[in-house]
Enzyme design. Sequence first.
Site, short mmCIF file in Angstrom:
data_model
loop_
_atom_site.label_atom_id
_atom_site.label_comp_id
_atom_site.label_asym_id
_atom_site.label_seq_id
_atom_site.Cartn_x
_atom_site.Cartn_y
_atom_site.Cartn_z
N ASP A 88 -11.66 2.94 3.84
CA ASP A 88 -11.77 1.27 3.38
C ASP A 88 -13.48 1.65 3.21
OD1 ASP A 88 -10.17 -0.64 3.93
OD2 ASP A 88 -9.49 -0.36 6.20
N LYS A 109 1.19 -1.01 -0.08
CA LYS A 109 0.15 -0.20 0.13
C LYS A 109 1.02 1.19 -0.14
CE LYS A 109 -4.00 -1.98 2.43
NZ LYS A 109 -4.98 -2.15 3.87
N GLN A 137 -4.56 -1.31 9.31
CA GLN A 137 -5.35 -2.74 8.88
C GLN A 137 -5.67 -4.03 9.10
OE1 GLN A 137 -3.94 -2.87 5.69
NE2 GLN A 137 -4.06 -5.31 5.68
N1 GUN Z 1 -7.26 -6.73 6.02
C1 GUN Z 1 -7.40 -7.48 4.63
N2 GUN Z 1 -8.44 -6.36 3.76
C2 GUN Z 1 -9.00 -5.19 4.24
C3 GUN Z 1 -8.74 -4.25 4.06
O1 GUN Z 1 -9.66 -4.16 2.69
N3 GUN Z 1 -8.95 -3.09 5.07
C4 GUN Z 1 -8.13 -3.37 5.74
N4 GUN Z 1 -7.99 -2.15 6.71
N5 GUN Z 1 -7.59 -4.82 6.57
C5 GUN Z 1 -7.73 -5.49 5.87
#
Ligand code: GUN
Length: 281
Positions: free
Chosen positions: A119, A52, A96
């Site tokens: 998100d 990311k 996350q």
């Molecule tokens: N962990 C796995 N996928 C995601 C996601 O799309 N967002 C977040 N915040 N954590 C994740």
Amino acid sequence: MILIDGKKAAAELREKLKHEVTQLKAKYNKVPGLTVILIGDLTPSQIYVRNKEKSANEVGLKSEVIKYPDEVEEKTVLEKIEELNKDETVSGILVQLPLPKHIDKQKVIETILPSKDVDGFHPMNVGNLSSGYESSVPCTPLGCYLLIKKVEHNLNGKKAVIVGRSNLNGKPMTQLLLKENCTVTITHSKTKDLKAECLEADIIVAAVGIPELVKGDWVKKGTIVIDVGINKTDKGIVGDVDFNEVSKNAKALTPVPGGVGPMTIACLLKNTIECFKRSQI
Ligand code: GUN
């Protein structure tokens, strides 16, 4: 059969976003900022977060990762989120998941300002999406949606079957396809005859986390199949779809890896830019 190249689609989207960031910088003399909070040392989460950050930098966003050890107190995390909510240089906040057990996920999600919730997990954004109002849309279903639209622009009246009812994928995916006038069936572990449901579909989105669940004879000729699964098996990483079998019937299919995954990250950058733009009005 069309092999849907998520890597290529994500690279194209990032190129577009990079151009947009340049224009925003010229207009506002600042760039959108993404802050990711990573708690603990789960390897998959570390890899996601690193990807990311790399992608955010590539398109010219201001990017920051805040790391806490597993045993961090919930209060510390909530206070940090409050601080980021007030920080004008932060357009988007992502915590996350998964979180350690002693931290309340819902509390964390609800502390993030809805306007910075890249998100799309905050109940306010979930509600806005389901009401058809402007909102942040969760990155994975948004990525799936953009890949489907690449194959077939007009989805009017198509039958879509979603396998999996999670808040992360299945439910928001339903909303996105409803908006496109699909007839949507959402299936799950208690569905009576999953195969029969899938055989009705023009579009299948598989997001359940069961390796190679969707078989070749579950898919009628001409179906678009999107595989969200990432499952570690003895054979290596496989999706929720039996790729070899399903590729014989599907009109289009995403590979794992190289399908939905890269699009998810590109969509996170897109959401960060959207949050920034909305904050400038
Ligand atoms: N962990 C796995 N996928 C995601 C996601 O799309 N967002 C977040 N915040 N954590 C994740």
